[in-house]
Design an enzyme around this catalytic site. Structure first.
Site, PDB file in Angstrom:
ATOM      1  CB  CYS A  89      -9.244 -10.520  14.092  1.00  0.00           C
ATOM      2  SG  CYS A  89      -7.954 -10.717  12.839  1.00  0.00           S
ATOM      3  NE  ARG A 119       5.531   2.180   6.033  1.00  0.00           N
ATOM      4  CZ  ARG A 119       5.121   3.324   5.486  1.00  0.00           C
ATOM      5  NH1 ARG A 119       5.634   3.745   4.344  1.00  0.00           N
ATOM      6  NH2 ARG A 119       4.173   4.032   6.062  1.00  0.00           N
ATOM      7  CB  CYS A 133      -8.059 -10.554  18.768  1.00  0.00           C
ATOM      8  SG  CYS A 133      -6.338 -10.803  19.253  1.00  0.00           S
ATOM      9  NE  ARG A 179      -2.880   0.515   3.359  1.00  0.00           N
ATOM     10  CZ  ARG A 179      -3.940  -0.277   3.214  1.00  0.00           C
ATOM     11  NH1 ARG A 179      -4.743  -0.122   2.183  1.00  0.00           N
ATOM     12  NH2 ARG A 179      -4.182  -1.213   4.103  1.00  0.00           N
ATOM     13  CE1 TYR A 180       0.571   4.138   4.481  1.00  0.00           C
ATOM     14  CE2 TYR A 180       0.895   1.908   5.306  1.00  0.00           C
ATOM     15  CZ  TYR A 180       0.252   3.135   5.369  1.00  0.00           C
ATOM     16  OH  TYR A 180      -0.709   3.335   6.335  1.00  0.00           O
ATOM     17  CG  ASP A 192      -5.502   1.032   8.553  1.00  0.00           C
ATOM     18  OD1 ASP A 192      -5.376   1.457   7.381  1.00  0.00           O
ATOM     19  OD2 ASP A 192      -4.696   0.262   9.093  1.00  0.00           O
ATOM     20  NE  ARG A 197      -4.250  -8.257   7.677  1.00  0.00           N
ATOM     21  CZ  ARG A 197      -3.188  -7.850   8.381  1.00  0.00           C
ATOM     22  NH1 ARG A 197      -2.441  -8.720   9.040  1.00  0.00           N
ATOM     23  NH2 ARG A 197      -2.863  -6.576   8.409  1.00  0.00           N
ATOM     24  CG  ASP A 233      -9.307  -1.382  11.419  1.00  0.00           C
ATOM     25  OD1 ASP A 233      -9.146  -0.147  11.330  1.00  0.00           O
ATOM     26  OD2 ASP A 233      -8.365  -2.201  11.335  1.00  0.00           O
TER      27      ASP A 233
HETATM   28  C1  LIG Z   1       0.462  -0.728   9.091  1.00  0.00           C
HETATM   29  C2  LIG Z   1       0.902  -1.105   7.760  1.00  0.00           C
HETATM   30  C3  LIG Z   1       2.247  -0.985   7.386  1.00  0.00           C
HETATM   31  C4  LIG Z   1       3.306  -0.454   8.323  1.00  0.00           C
HETATM   32  O1  LIG Z   1       3.023   0.872   8.648  1.00  0.00           O
HETATM   33  P1  LIG Z   1       4.055   1.747   9.527  1.00  0.00           P
HETATM   34  O2  LIG Z   1       3.325   3.021   9.775  1.00  0.00           O
HETATM   35  O3  LIG Z   1       5.291   1.912   8.688  1.00  0.00           O
HETATM   36  O4  LIG Z   1       4.344   0.967  10.773  1.00  0.00           O
HETATM   37  C5  LIG Z   1       2.604  -1.354   6.115  1.00  0.00           C
HETATM   38  N1  LIG Z   1       1.698  -1.805   5.238  1.00  0.00           N
HETATM   39  C6  LIG Z   1       0.394  -1.921   5.559  1.00  0.00           C
HETATM   40  C7  LIG Z   1      -0.561  -2.417   4.533  1.00  0.00           C
HETATM   41  C8  LIG Z   1      -0.043  -1.593   6.831  1.00  0.00           C
HETATM   42  O5  LIG Z   1      -1.340  -1.721   7.151  1.00  0.00           O
END
Ligand SMILES: *Cc1c(COP(=O)(O)O)cnc(C)c1O
Length: 386
Positions: free
Chosen positions: A151, A135, A148, A131-132, A346, A153, A309
């Site tokens: 959850c 990372r 949990c 997504r980002y 989120d 997911r 969420d």
């Molecule tokens: C939470 C998350 C991350 C990591 O987020 P950080 O803010 O860098 O800790 C990476 N990818 C996804 C899809 C996430 O939900």
């Protein structure tokens, strides 16, 4: 230093005299030392209502309504260790409310989604959420030690349907040189044996552009026996290796958990906490303050405080955003800055984590900002011309 968890050791609230009925084989395991073996804990998880009702006295109507578990979105499982933390005299016991299925989870509220964070739409390869920009989230397994009930997911977790193709994932990571951070999650990657987990981490380490590897887990909290010396010795070979630990309540920080967290810190593994705000469980300033103080004592940096969420069937867990802001307001300035997590939502549908903070800006001008501090005193900061 491990204490035997016998019924008489449980706290008594008021004139309640209820206690857990510890099964004979648990007592035997405590005496033989097997209790401290994570494999014993994993194998002996309570996964049925028959077993649960023999241990926890007077299950509530809404809990018993789930006895066949066929309607539940998620399986039920809890480690013996974690179940012994449940106080049957506390109606808002955090272990009880977050682990024992309840008919409340059959209620679907408006705006709830199966995939609230829109992860499936950001999966270029099965098991990898990108997504980002720099990372990825690598979903290694759909199994957890415990489930949990809130959850995020739950659409995949516990389903035994997630079969990530590791070769495909490594190929994607190799090809995407912008990825410098891989977050292993699931499910809980720490259910894997060292023999299974180490080759995956070692393979990721071969990819030159990957700087940091991290894992998101609740296992140090629900099965702290997993954090053995041999396990952390393995992990520390792959530094920089980080850990995000899911914890919701100060009751979870026991001597066993303290030992596990100290072992991680001693191995140079930086640890961060992730806490979901949960109605009547931890949604008050004092509980969160006690929690962050306990985490700092264990060298864990409070990282994220999540608004719950909108997952299907979790309406009974959600709090108002105002109460999250109130919790942050009560921390900033009032306690160690290290102890203040980022409060995030989120973004439903796939917006990623969006930070929220009480506003400290009273007035904003071209040449000055008028701010208020934690004590509600006002200060003016004059800024340079644009
Ligand atoms: C939470 C998350 C991350 C990591 O987020 P950080 O803010 O860098 O800790 C990476 N990818 C996804 C899809 C996430 O939900």
């Amino acid at each position: 230093m491990n204490t035997l968890m016998t019924p008489s050791a449980l706290p008594i609230a008021g004139d309640c005299d209820k206690s857990l009925a510890i099964p004979k084989h648990w007592l035997e395991a405590q005496l033989s030392g097997q209790w401290h073996d994570w494999r014993w804990q994993f194998r002996n998880r309570v996964q049925s209502y028959g077993e649960l009702s023999a241990i926890v006295p007077d299950l509530l109507e809404k809990e018993l309504a789930m006895r066949s578990l066929t309607d539940a979105n998620l399986p039920f499982a809890i480690t013996p260790y974690y179940l012994t933390l449940l106080d049957p005299c506390d109606p808002n016991d955090p272990v009880r409310l977050t682990m024992i299925p309840s008919s409340d989870e059959l209620v679907k509220s408006p705006h709830e989604l199966a995939d609230p964070c829109g992860e499936d739409a950001h999966m270029p390869v099965d098991g990898l959420v990108h997504r980002y920009p720099d990372r990825v989230l690598f979903l290694l397994t759909d199994t957890c030690a415990v489930y949990c009930r809130y959850c995020t997911r739950s659409r995949v977790v516990g389903s035994h349907t997630l079969r990530p193709n590791l070769e495909e994932i490594y190929a994607y990571l190799e090809a995407h040189t912008e990825i410098r951070d891989v977050l292993l999650s699931g499910g809980d990657p720490l259910i894997f044996s060292e023999e299974k987990l180490e080759p995956i981490i070692a393979r990721l380490r071969q990819i030159k552009h990957i700087d940091i590897i991290r894992v998101g887990t609740k296992i140090p909290i629900v099965m702290p026996q997993r954090i053995t010396d041999s396990f952390v010795s393995m992990l520390k070979q792959y530094h920089p290796f980080y850990m995000s630990i899911h914890i919701i309540h100060p009751n979870e920080i026991t001597p066993e958990v303290t030992t596990a967290l100290n072992r991680l810190a001693d191995a140079g593994i930086p640890t961060f906490s992730q806490t979901v705000l949960l109605k009547d469980i931890n949604d008050d300033p004092q509980t969160i303050k006690t929690l962050v103080h306990a985490l700092l004592r264990c060298r864990v940096k409070p990282y994220y405080l999540y608004q719950c969420d909108p997952v299907e069937g979790t309406g009974h867990f959600r709090t108002r955003v105002e109460s999250g802001l109130q919790i942050i307001e009560n921390l900033r300035g009032h306690t160690t800055g290290y102890g203040i997590p980022s409060y995030v939502i989120d973004g439903p549908g796939g917006g990623g984590k969006i930070p929220l903070s009480p506003s400290y800006v009273v007035e904003q001008d071209t040449d000055k900002w008028v701010l208020r501090n934690y004590n509600h005193q006002t200060f003016t900061y004059h800024q340079p011309d644009p």
